[in-house]
Design a protein around this motif. Sequence first.
Motif, PDB file in Angstrom:
ATOM      1  N   LEU A 112     -17.643   1.608 -16.858  1.00 52.68           N
ATOM      2  CA  LEU A 112     -17.764   2.234 -18.172  1.00 52.68           C
ATOM      3  C   LEU A 112     -17.075   1.407 -19.265  1.00 52.68           C
ATOM      4  O   LEU A 112     -17.332   1.613 -20.449  1.00 52.68           O
ATOM      5  N   ALA A 113     -16.228   0.475 -18.850  1.00 53.46           N
ATOM      6  CA  ALA A 113     -15.599  -0.450 -19.796  1.00 53.46           C
ATOM      7  C   ALA A 113     -16.354  -1.774 -19.874  1.00 53.46           C
ATOM      8  O   ALA A 113     -15.816  -2.788 -20.328  1.00 53.46           O
ATOM      9  N   ASN A 114     -17.618  -1.771 -19.403  1.00 51.52           N
ATOM     10  CA  ASN A 114     -18.485  -2.958 -19.440  1.00 51.52           C
ATOM     11  C   ASN A 114     -17.964  -4.099 -18.565  1.00 51.52           C
ATOM     12  O   ASN A 114     -18.221  -5.274 -18.851  1.00 51.52           O
ATOM     13  N   LYS A 115     -17.269  -3.767 -17.495  1.00 55.67           N
ATOM     14  CA  LYS A 115     -16.803  -4.779 -16.555  1.00 55.67           C
ATOM     15  C   LYS A 115     -17.831  -4.943 -15.425  1.00 55.67           C
ATOM     16  O   LYS A 115     -18.752  -4.154 -15.279  1.00 55.67           O
ATOM     17  N   ARG A 116     -17.629  -5.972 -14.596  1.00 55.16           N
ATOM     18  CA  ARG A 116     -18.579  -6.288 -13.535  1.00 55.16           C
ATOM     19  C   ARG A 116     -17.935  -6.151 -12.161  1.00 55.16           C
ATOM     20  O   ARG A 116     -16.735  -6.388 -12.003  1.00 55.16           O
ATOM     21  N   ILE A 117     -18.762  -5.839 -11.168  1.00 52.80           N
ATOM     22  CA  ILE A 117     -18.313  -5.785  -9.780  1.00 52.80           C
ATOM     23  C   ILE A 117     -19.291  -6.607  -8.954  1.00 52.80           C
ATOM     24  O   ILE A 117     -20.513  -6.415  -9.051  1.00 52.80           O
ATOM     25  N   ALA A 159     -16.701 -11.656 -12.211  1.00 52.76           N
ATOM     26  CA  ALA A 159     -16.543 -10.217 -12.003  1.00 52.76           C
ATOM     27  C   ALA A 159     -15.062  -9.843 -11.977  1.00 52.76           C
ATOM     28  O   ALA A 159     -14.224 -10.582 -11.445  1.00 52.76           O
ATOM     29  N   GLU A 160     -14.761  -8.686 -12.531  1.00 49.49           N
ATOM     30  CA  GLU A 160     -13.380  -8.193 -12.535  1.00 49.49           C
ATOM     31  C   GLU A 160     -12.994  -7.567 -11.204  1.00 49.49           C
ATOM     32  O   GLU A 160     -11.809  -7.387 -10.906  1.00 49.49           O
ATOM     33  N   ALA A 161     -13.979  -7.206 -10.380  1.00 49.12           N
ATOM     34  CA  ALA A 161     -13.709  -6.619  -9.067  1.00 49.12           C
ATOM     35  C   ALA A 161     -14.816  -7.036  -8.110  1.00 49.12           C
ATOM     36  O   ALA A 161     -15.869  -7.529  -8.530  1.00 49.12           O
ATOM     37  N   MET A 162     -14.569  -6.839  -6.842  1.00 49.45           N
ATOM     38  CA  MET A 162     -15.586  -7.184  -5.848  1.00 49.45           C
ATOM     39  C   MET A 162     -15.467  -6.261  -4.640  1.00 49.45           C
ATOM     40  O   MET A 162     -14.390  -5.748  -4.320  1.00 49.45           O
ATOM     41  N   VAL A 163     -16.614  -6.043  -3.998  1.00 54.04           N
ATOM     42  CA  VAL A 163     -16.658  -5.373  -2.709  1.00 54.04           C
ATOM     43  C   VAL A 163     -16.866  -6.461  -1.670  1.00 54.04           C
ATOM     44  O   VAL A 163     -17.889  -7.156  -1.668  1.00 54.04           O
ATOM     45  N   LEU A 164     -15.893  -6.639  -0.799  1.00 55.23           N
ATOM     46  CA  LEU A 164     -15.906  -7.705   0.211  1.00 55.23           C
ATOM     47  C   LEU A 164     -16.329  -7.155   1.568  1.00 55.23           C
ATOM     48  O   LEU A 164     -15.873  -6.092   1.990  1.00 55.23           O
ATOM     49  N   PHE A 165     -17.187  -7.908   2.252  1.00 52.18           N
ATOM     50  CA  PHE A 165     -17.604  -7.564   3.608  1.00 52.18           C
ATOM     51  C   PHE A 165     -16.973  -8.580   4.545  1.00 52.18           C
ATOM     52  O   PHE A 165     -17.219  -9.779   4.417  1.00 52.18           O
ATOM     53  N   ALA A 166     -16.122  -8.118   5.466  1.00 57.65           N
ATOM     54  CA  ALA A 166     -15.367  -9.047   6.292  1.00 57.65           C
ATOM     55  C   ALA A 166     -15.238  -8.537   7.724  1.00 57.65           C
ATOM     56  O   ALA A 166     -15.254  -7.327   7.983  1.00 57.65           O
TER      57      ALA A 166
END
Length: 558
Positions: A112-117, A159-166
């Motif tokens: 909602l703050a226009n950031k990326r994931i 991106a300001e955040a990420m979903v990592l698959f490990a």
Amino acid sequence: MRADELDRLLGDPWDDGNPVGYAGVLAADERQEMHAEGERLLDRAVFNAEFVPAAHGGRLTRADRLAELLGTLWRRDPCLGLGYGFSSFIASVNIWTSGSTEQQHQVAQLLLANKRIAAAFHELDHGNDFARVEAAAHPVDGGWLLSGRKEIVTNLRRAEAMVLFARTSDTAGSRSHSQFLVTRDGLPADRVRDLPRFGSSGMRGVDLGGAEFTDCPLPAGALIGGLGAGMEIALRSYQITRAVFPVMFIGPLDTALRTVLDCALHRRLYGGAVADIPYVRSVVARAFADLLAADAYAAVGLRALHLAPEVMGVFAPAAKYLATRILLDSFHDLRSVLGANAYLREGRYAIFQKMARDVAPATFAHVSRAACLVMLLPQLPRLARRSWQVDPSAPGELFDLGADLPPLRLDRLVAGMPKHDGVMGALTEIAEQEPPDGLVGRFAMRFVGELWTLRAQCAALGPADLTIDASPAAFALADRYTVVLGAACALAVWRRGGDRYPADALIGVLDRLNDRLGGPPVLTETEREGVQGHLFDLAVQRYRDRRLFDLTARRIPG
């Protein structure tokens, strides 16, 4: 936001003075940059709110409306469609289905703050085989240590955040991997090395980057959904993203078809317009029918997310596979009409080559077509023995496009194998009710006959033909199944829609799907010429009225 509102924001694509028109889109592509003015426009509209469920302060309530918005964006610029929005949706949907309350709040506030994931899943050595991902997170006091590489990940560097698959276990099996939510500023800079952008012929404006992690600490609260749940979460989330994917593809195909018609109607050749050539009229009619077929198929899948989410384990990979196959075939055919203009990077028709380049990687990225068939293979024998031609017809509301839907319940998605596909019962019912000598009845009987053949052949598949090592014949069965499923959707959508959709368009759709089965034609040559003639005329009317070629026929700027 409605799709027509987004269209008004984007404005006339053919206006060279429009900063987010095709001229600006092509200029950004030549610079191999994201379209900065387009991103600013979407920021002002807080477009990311479309990816956030209403319960978390966003605007996501219906999957079909989200898909229509993304299709509108992809119709203008697939790089914006992927690089601005869809990549964040791919990542965030894992949080909406399986994240903790705190994680859901965190992701909602970021978007909602226009950031990326970013969705940091992919590794070049393993492609779509996520069970073999090597980047590993080892438990330590207070969290985890991550080591390994992630490659060709959209927006990973910005991106300001990420979903990592490990990998979190050395044991083989479906519980060997987990997912983690981390912010970029929460990772030590000396433990993360950004990799150079991977070169590509399409999606040149998208940051397709990578990163190498070396003993990089992750906090204990970063784990999503529990230890070893990574694959299960991905399987549920992919049911949503694969259902949305086909509608996004329809956007670029609409632009390509519109561009080809513009050329065919205005370019002079052999003493007349290009559109006077019978072959050209046939290509346009077939591409129009293909677009309608993909639209009907995708629309049913999106409604099933709300009405019958338990079938998405079958429907989502089938829809992703067939829609992308249709897309590539249509672009190939349309290219033959433009000739050399299909490859020019400047001029009135230059948008075609950009669309063609951008959609090609989109058809195998995220989850490839082959991977979709692999997911279908083990389900075919069960469906053949227990479902096809036994199940009752699906509820009519599944095929009533645009009608009201109950709230989207992501918690109802399951990673296991569905008991049925939710659609084939409608095909059998329509075949029984249509006059057998009518055009619709003839096609319905043709596809029911194909279903009978598939039923016998799929029921006989052995264990060796239910995995990635299956024979080509087994993969061909899965391919044919997606075509019959598509025909069932088209028949049911047109029946439910009554006079909303042109009758000739349905015949054209069914004729194209029948061609994909490789069997005998249902139409005579005279009948086919008549149907294609009507389809061409309708496509020209849509072009001149500035209406979409899809089932909505919605008016667009221009």
